[in-house]
Design a protein around this motif. Structure first.
Motif, mmCIF file in Angstrom:
data_model
loop_
_atom_site.group_PDB
_atom_site.id
_atom_site.type_symbol
_atom_site.label_atom_id
_atom_site.label_comp_id
_atom_site.label_asym_id
_atom_site.label_seq_id
_atom_site.Cartn_x
_atom_site.Cartn_y
_atom_site.Cartn_z
ATOM 1 N N SER A 193 -9.204 1.066 8.237
ATOM 2 C CA SER A 193 -10.254 0.931 7.217
ATOM 3 C C SER A 193 -10.062 -0.370 6.442
ATOM 4 C CB SER A 193 -10.267 2.062 6.189
ATOM 5 O OG SER A 193 -9.766 3.211 6.695
ATOM 6 N N LEU A 194 -8.792 -0.719 6.167
ATOM 7 C CA LEU A 194 -8.550 -1.982 5.465
ATOM 8 C C LEU A 194 -9.107 -3.148 6.260
ATOM 9 C CD1 LEU A 194 -4.891 -1.514 4.203
ATOM 10 C CD2 LEU A 194 -6.837 -2.148 2.798
ATOM 11 N N SER A 253 3.722 1.793 0.840
ATOM 12 C CA SER A 253 4.629 1.923 1.986
ATOM 13 C C SER A 253 5.163 0.518 2.227
ATOM 14 C CB SER A 253 3.829 2.461 3.180
ATOM 15 O OG SER A 253 4.619 2.451 4.338
ATOM 16 N N VAL A 297 0.416 8.984 5.007
ATOM 17 C CA VAL A 297 -0.979 8.575 4.761
ATOM 18 C C VAL A 297 -1.075 7.055 4.743
ATOM 19 C CG1 VAL A 297 -2.881 8.585 3.092
ATOM 20 C CG2 VAL A 297 -1.553 10.666 3.479
ATOM 21 N N SER A 298 -0.158 6.402 3.962
ATOM 22 C CA SER A 298 -0.322 4.955 3.782
ATOM 23 C C SER A 298 0.032 4.163 5.041
ATOM 24 C CB SER A 298 0.488 4.455 2.582
ATOM 25 O OG SER A 298 1.815 4.833 2.722
ATOM 26 N N SER A 299 0.818 4.746 5.929
ATOM 27 C CA SER A 299 1.133 4.013 7.168
ATOM 28 C C SER A 299 0.185 4.395 8.306
ATOM 29 C CB SER A 299 2.561 4.322 7.624
ATOM 30 O OG SER A 299 3.461 4.045 6.615
ATOM 31 N N SER A 300 -0.755 5.287 8.027
ATOM 32 C CA SER A 300 -1.570 5.793 9.136
ATOM 33 C C SER A 300 -2.537 4.731 9.655
ATOM 34 C CB SER A 300 -2.373 7.018 8.680
ATOM 35 O OG SER A 300 -3.326 6.614 7.732
ATOM 36 N N PHE A 320 -5.487 5.171 10.276
ATOM 37 C CA PHE A 320 -6.763 5.322 9.573
ATOM 38 C C PHE A 320 -6.829 4.353 8.397
ATOM 39 C CE2 PHE A 320 -9.091 7.236 6.024
ATOM 40 C CZ PHE A 320 -10.363 7.241 6.571
ATOM 41 N N VAL A 321 -5.763 4.342 7.575
ATOM 42 C CA VAL A 321 -5.754 3.477 6.391
ATOM 43 C C VAL A 321 -5.821 2.003 6.805
ATOM 44 C CG1 VAL A 321 -4.288 2.658 4.481
ATOM 45 C CG2 VAL A 321 -4.616 5.092 4.842
ATOM 46 N N TRP A 322 -4.975 1.618 7.769
ATOM 47 C CA TRP A 322 -4.934 0.202 8.152
ATOM 48 C C TRP A 322 -6.226 -0.223 8.839
ATOM 49 C CZ3 TRP A 322 -1.717 -3.505 6.401
ATOM 50 C CH2 TRP A 322 -0.644 -3.050 5.640
ATOM 51 N N PHE A 355 0.832 -1.212 0.000
ATOM 52 C CA PHE A 355 0.000 0.000 0.000
ATOM 53 C C PHE A 355 0.871 1.268 0.000
ATOM 54 C CE2 PHE A 355 -2.697 -3.225 2.298
ATOM 55 C CZ PHE A 355 -3.486 -3.528 1.183
#
Ligand SMILES: Cc1cc2nc3c(=O)[nH]c(=O)nc-3n(C[C@H](O)[C@H](O)[C@H](O)COP(=O)(O)O)c2cc1C
Length: 261
Positions: A181-182, A64, A172-175, A177-179, A62
């Protein structure tokens, strides 16, 4: 490279990064270096030998890399000029992850001698390319690894860092929030009818997200490295939320962790 004693730490979910690390090891040995390969998931970062030149090899995820790999980097000891190089493998593009990694390693006192991003077949696809195409991409990637290792020995490498943009992409990609939501949308699941209770998935998971009761039981810390999915002998593991095609570029014993007690 000043110090020809090399410790190369790598993580590989499905074998691409393993093939790259193995080829680099071969080139280093041919060029009269000593080189040890270590699996990142089995090492305490604080305990690594910082007298040797250090290399890291890891997959892009993702834009990162996996959170447990970032954790490994953030827990490395501070040093005084230990040489370091990195190589990542990716399906298409990385979001410039080697840039923020360079900043982190520099802050810790490492001397950054070279970084390379290598395209390998993607292990995260809904449909795979033809066998022929996969072999071609893999061969080209392994060749690039060979050249990179050679260039490292003879001080011909660079570590390009795209300022600002790569930092934004990384944060963003390590946040969380992203993980998070995934995790809400994609999760590993088991087809109990197909499962033969062999426990291989439990042994393969690099983040101890699988417990073995009567059947394997998934926790909520899956980082989607694809190992359990790729190597399950009966195809009993699948992802809810996304239909992926299996991919692997090494035999199971080449990526397998030692048996857990
Ligand atoms: C969860 C996940 C996310 C990925 N994200 C990216 C990505 O952002 N960019 C990319 O080029 N490849 C991406 N890939 C593809 C892998 O980086 C690539 O196939 C890599 O070589 C796999 O290495 P391995 O076989 O050593 O695990 C992703 C793969 C996975 C499993």
């Amino acid at each position: 490279m000043r110090n020809k004693n090399i410790d190369l730490y790598f993580f590989s979910g499905t074998g691409n990064t393993y093939q790259v690390a193995k080829k680099m090891q071969e080139v280093f040995i041919k060029n009269k270096c000593t080189v040890n390969l270590f699996r990142m998931e089995k090492i305490q970062p604080a305990s690594i030998n910082t007298d040797n030149t250090i290399g890291f090899a890891f997959p892009v995820a993702f834009q990162s890399t996996y959170p447990f790999i970032w954790k490994f980097f953030s827990e490395l000891p501070t040093v005084n000029g230990t040489e370091v190089f990195v190589v990542d493998t990716m399906g298409i593009m990385s979001g410039g992850v080697i840039g923020p990694l360079k900043s982190l390693l520099k802050r810790k006192g490492y001397y950054c001698i070279g970084a390379k991003e290598i395209v390998m077949p993607s292990n995260f696809r809904k449909s795979q390319k033809s066998e022929k195409k996969i072999k071609e991409i893999s061969a080209k990637g392994i060749f690039d690894a060979q050249i990179f290792a050679h260039d490292l020995v003879y001080n011909q490498t660079k570590w390009i860092r795209i300022p600002f943009l790569s930092d934004v992409v990384k944060s963003v990609s390590s946040s969380g929030f992203v993980w998070n939501s995934l995790k809400k949308h994609i999760s590993p699941k088991l087809d109990e009818v197909k499962c033969i209770k062999c426990g291989l998935c439990y042994r393969l998971c690099p983040v101890d997200n699988i417990n073995m009761h009567e059947f394997p039981d998934f926790g909520d810390n899956c980082q989607y490295c694809q190992r359990c999915f790729a190597y399950c002998p009966t195809g009993a593991i699948y992802f809810k939320g996304i239909k992926l095609e299996k991919y692997k570029n090494a035999e199971v014993n080449e990526v397998l962790l030692e048996k857990k007690s």
